[in-house]
Design an enzyme around this catalytic site. Sequence first.
Site, mmCIF file in Angstrom:
data_model
loop_
_atom_site.group_PDB
_atom_site.id
_atom_site.type_symbol
_atom_site.label_atom_id
_atom_site.label_comp_id
_atom_site.label_asym_id
_atom_site.label_seq_id
_atom_site.Cartn_x
_atom_site.Cartn_y
_atom_site.Cartn_z
ATOM 1 N N CYS A 163 0.827 -1.205 0.000
ATOM 2 C CA CYS A 163 0.000 0.000 0.000
ATOM 3 C C CYS A 163 0.861 1.254 0.000
ATOM 4 C CB CYS A 163 -0.920 -0.011 1.212
ATOM 5 S SG CYS A 163 -1.996 1.441 1.309
ATOM 6 N N CYS A 199 1.183 4.368 3.437
ATOM 7 C CA CYS A 199 2.201 4.491 4.486
ATOM 8 C C CYS A 199 3.560 4.092 3.926
ATOM 9 C CB CYS A 199 1.879 3.584 5.677
ATOM 10 S SG CYS A 199 0.403 4.047 6.598
ATOM 11 N N CYS A 251 -8.102 0.368 8.008
ATOM 12 C CA CYS A 251 -6.905 1.191 7.848
ATOM 13 C C CYS A 251 -6.572 1.851 9.183
ATOM 14 C CB CYS A 251 -7.113 2.247 6.777
ATOM 15 S SG CYS A 251 -5.668 3.318 6.528
ATOM 16 N N GLN A 266 -5.658 21.023 6.668
ATOM 17 C CA GLN A 266 -4.694 20.059 7.182
ATOM 18 C C GLN A 266 -5.421 18.765 7.527
ATOM 19 O OE1 GLN A 266 -1.543 20.173 7.174
ATOM 20 N NE2 GLN A 266 -0.930 22.318 7.160
ATOM 21 N N ASN A 301 -6.226 29.730 8.797
ATOM 22 C CA ASN A 301 -5.669 28.874 9.854
ATOM 23 C C ASN A 301 -4.706 29.625 10.774
ATOM 24 O OD1 ASN A 301 -5.361 26.174 11.016
ATOM 25 N ND2 ASN A 301 -3.302 26.197 10.153
ATOM 26 N N GLU A 333 -3.989 34.981 -0.638
ATOM 27 C CA GLU A 333 -4.205 33.640 -1.171
ATOM 28 C C GLU A 333 -4.478 33.750 -2.662
ATOM 29 O OE1 GLU A 333 -4.325 30.046 -1.943
ATOM 30 O OE2 GLU A 333 -4.130 30.353 0.212
ATOM 31 N N ASP A 336 -1.369 36.062 -7.006
ATOM 32 C CA ASP A 336 -0.566 34.902 -7.403
ATOM 33 C C ASP A 336 0.804 35.032 -6.747
ATOM 34 O OD1 ASP A 336 0.815 32.829 -8.534
ATOM 35 O OD2 ASP A 336 0.586 33.499 -10.609
ATOM 36 N N ASP A 390 3.053 29.984 4.479
ATOM 37 C CA ASP A 390 2.634 28.579 4.555
ATOM 38 C C ASP A 390 2.365 28.057 3.143
ATOM 39 O OD1 ASP A 390 1.771 26.102 5.382
ATOM 40 O OD2 ASP A 390 -0.195 26.794 6.060
ATOM 41 N N CYS A 448 6.029 22.135 4.052
ATOM 42 C CA CYS A 448 5.721 20.712 3.904
ATOM 43 C C CYS A 448 6.731 20.021 2.995
ATOM 44 C CB CYS A 448 4.302 20.515 3.375
ATOM 45 S SG CYS A 448 3.956 21.326 1.803
#
Length: 448
Positions: A81, A84, A162, A275, A309, A325, A353, A374, A404
């Site tokens: 899978c 993970c 799961c 998130q 957020n 944004e 943008d 972010d 991220c």
Amino acid sequence: MAANGARLPESDICLHGIDHEGRGVGRWQGKAVFVAGALPGETVRWRLRQDKKSFALGEAVQIHRASAQRVVPPCPLFAHCGGCALQHVAAEAQVALKQRVWEEQMQRLGGGMPQQLLPPIYGQPWHYRQRARLSVGKTDSGEMALGFLARGSKAVVDMDACLVLPEAVSAALPRLKQRLAAWQEAIGLASIAFSDGEDSLVWVLQHRHALTNAALAALQALAADENQHQGKPWHWYTQHQGSLTLLSATATPALCYRLPEFGITIAYRPDDFTQINRHTNALMVHRAMQWLAPQPGERMVDAFCGLGNFSLPMARLGAQVLGIEGVADMVAQAQANAAANGLAAQCRFAVADLFAADVAMVQQWGMADKWLLDPPRAGAYALVQALAALPQAQRPRRLVYVSCNPATLARDAAVLAAAAYVFRAGGIMNMFAQTAHVESLAVFDLAG
């Protein structure tokens, strides 16, 4: 075996590192080799999959000397899978490996480590994922398959449970397959997504074909039967050609998550980006506010603000906030969230943008003492270049950067370092346990 039937080469190797995808790193024939399923410190038998000019890819087929951090994966589907990548590593050791990856990226691409290394935020190892999209396919026997895609493949790994999904969602998978199997072909069922809010859980059945009256009646019956579990109402949508249609006859459900520390509730829709781990998100927001330390009347900018957020906690602490944004609809929702939380007078949101940001664009937003960034995985390269090119007196004195992707954070950190920003602090947050995904927060201060 290779595609032509030839046996792929195998050999033994010692691994000394780990990469951003959770693969063990070693040396073979003078080049780096990345071995899936292997860990630093291990000696393994590995099979070559791809031999490139400067690196090679392979997979572990036998563990000769195992790492002390290796554990038996609790999920029987882990080997195949794609949901993970690190179940074979003890939960606390996963965080240590991610920290190692992050530090290596900062040193190699960013030019150095922060002055202060923040303690990792560990989060929850299981049942943390409040949002996911599960693909629909066929098993080898022709039955309906529902699950994540296989590693390196578009095949669907069929799941009956799961460990990273909410327990109620995991328990529902066999029932959903049983109810939907008869309509899979007729409606062209492509995926099933869910969003687990604080007060309700929403499912979205994405289909390629228009619904017949019989199919619609069957789906409405499913929605009526599967309408509440563990004390939380469930709501059902269909999605065809991008359009969402509520199946149940009840009022449109209100999805939300809360930031209790700041008395904030953020509403969102089933197809909005949020998130996936609201518990770790709350810890992340807390850490960001600690470093931003918003003061009454202070002007701050939240770039890539999404639904608010970070903007709304900044405003709750007294700052005047400009949220920026690229998606107009998200800007409208952020403004609505500000109003719903009594913060409309302290928040203003704009569409821009940010991937095309330049000095003139940044200057038109006006000066601000502190910025929060972010961005998505691509990072904020154009924006940090624009900030770095501002006259010294116009640059924000502190930047808090939520990332991220360690590689793009390190790239952007190098731009800031060249513009007299000091890498003040940084560290990881285990937002996606059992995966190789690395979320982090970095703080940059303008020198002097």
